[in-house]
Design an enzyme around this catalytic site. Structure first.
Site: not given
Length: 348
Positions: A45, A128, A146, A198, A205, A208, A214
């Site tokens: 991270e 975070y 994030d 995304c 899309c 997805c 959405c």
């Protein structure tokens, strides 16, 4: 579509399409109660802040091979870690990495705290990263947000407020989807959706699992989310960098421990300022009296400013420099590596 339907669809997609990353155990292991190593999660991270997965992965593999535990990293010399970090950028992360590793080793017996609150008390570990480590390594129901998650939330709910002002609303929306069930997998599923489907440009899309829900897709222009405020133009600075040669060695300096590129090896330079440097003014700051020759200049972009470095090269001696063979200059931060390569390009 209800929040529970959104969760079920995305977790089902993640079970089938999770990225295979060296710091993960994967969804099957997670459902079997096996968690990722907190050290590897934390290290990944930190490395992935402002850095892509393909760029960070070889650094992660190099670090974990050289320092397989947080206690091993805590015992490392500062200079060794900074040199191994060279090329990842945002060098304050490397200093924070060492501070955190040493606190975990000295104050927690080499074991990371297992709660978000406990992780937040570690030096150099922000909200975070604390949320991400708590969720992924310890399966705590934290809200991990994030850039990928912000993008998914902004499109899923068609949030009109531009960034950065819209961040609190995106975080609130993400929190509404967090549950006690599979929080680590949920956090990684959102990240993977943002990274692979995304995407910032050209979202896929048709692939997805959340397309039906959405609101951004329903507008016909999902790629326009998140809305963004106009960025101010970055100021431009100027400086001179000096390549002092001693045979096949180059004289380097170590920058002060705090500030931009703190603690890193570097070419000697003037200050970097808005006004350009004339020749006499620049050479007055050279590390030695020598027959300096201008050999070009390089441009480099930092987060908050851009830089032009005029390059000067000479043969000579000087006290206080770190004499380094040319073949070992790859450990320099990118701006100085770029300058060294350009300044030495016409030498055999």
């Amino acid at each position: 579509m209800s929040p529970e339907d959104i969760r079920a669809r995305l977790l089902g997609w993640y079970d089938a399409h999770a990225r295979d990353l060296p710091w993960r155990t994967g969804p099957a292991a997670g459902q079997a109660g096996l968690r990722s190593d907190p050290y590897r999660v934390w290290l990944s991270e930190v490395m992935l802040q402002q850095t892509t997965v393909p760029h960070a992965t070889p650094y992660f593999l190099k670090f974990t091979a050289r320092w397989p535990t947080v206690s091993d990293l805590a015992a490392a010399e500062d200079g060794e870690v900074m040199a191994a970090w060279a090329g990842l950028g945002y060098y304050a992360r490397a200093r924070n990495l060492l501070a955190c590793a040493r606190a975990v080793a000295a104050e927690h017996g080499g074991a990371f705290p297992d709660t978000e609150a406990g992780l937040l008390k570690l030096p150099g570990l922000g909200p975070y990263t604390a949320a991400a480590v708590a969720a992924i390594a310890f399966d705590r129901p934290t809200n991990v947000v994030d850039g990928n998650v912000e993008r998914v939330m902004s499109r899923l709910f068609a949030v009109e407020e531009p960034l950065p002002g819209g961040k609190p609303e995106l975080k609130r929306l993400a929190a509404g989807l967090v549950r006690e069930d599979r929080p680590g997998d949920w956090a990684q599923a959102l990240m993977d959706l943002g990274a692979t489907v995304c995407r910032p440009k050209g979202p896929l899309c048709d692939r997805c699992p959340l397309a039906e829900a959405c609101a951004g897709l329903a507008t016909g222009a999902p790629e326009t989310y998140p809305r963004k405020s106009a960025k101010p133009e970055r100021p431009h600075r100027h400086g001179a960098a000096f390549i002092l040669m001693r045979g096949n060695e180059v004289g380097l300096v170590r920058r002060p421990p705090k500030g931009l590129l703190g603690g890193m090896l570097a070419l000697p330079t003037t200050d970097w300022r808005g006004l350009g440097w004339d020749e006499a003014e620049a050479l007055a700051a050279a590390p030695a009296a020598a027959d300096w020759r201008c050999v070009g200049e390089v441009e480099h972009g930092f987060t908050h400013f851009t830089l032009t470095l005029r390059l000067w090269r000479a043969e000579g001696e000087a006290d206080g420099l770190i004499w380094t063979p040319r073949r070992e200059l790859d450990a320099l931060p990118s701006v100085f590596l770029k300058a060294a390569r350009a300044g030495l390009s016409n030498l055999l």
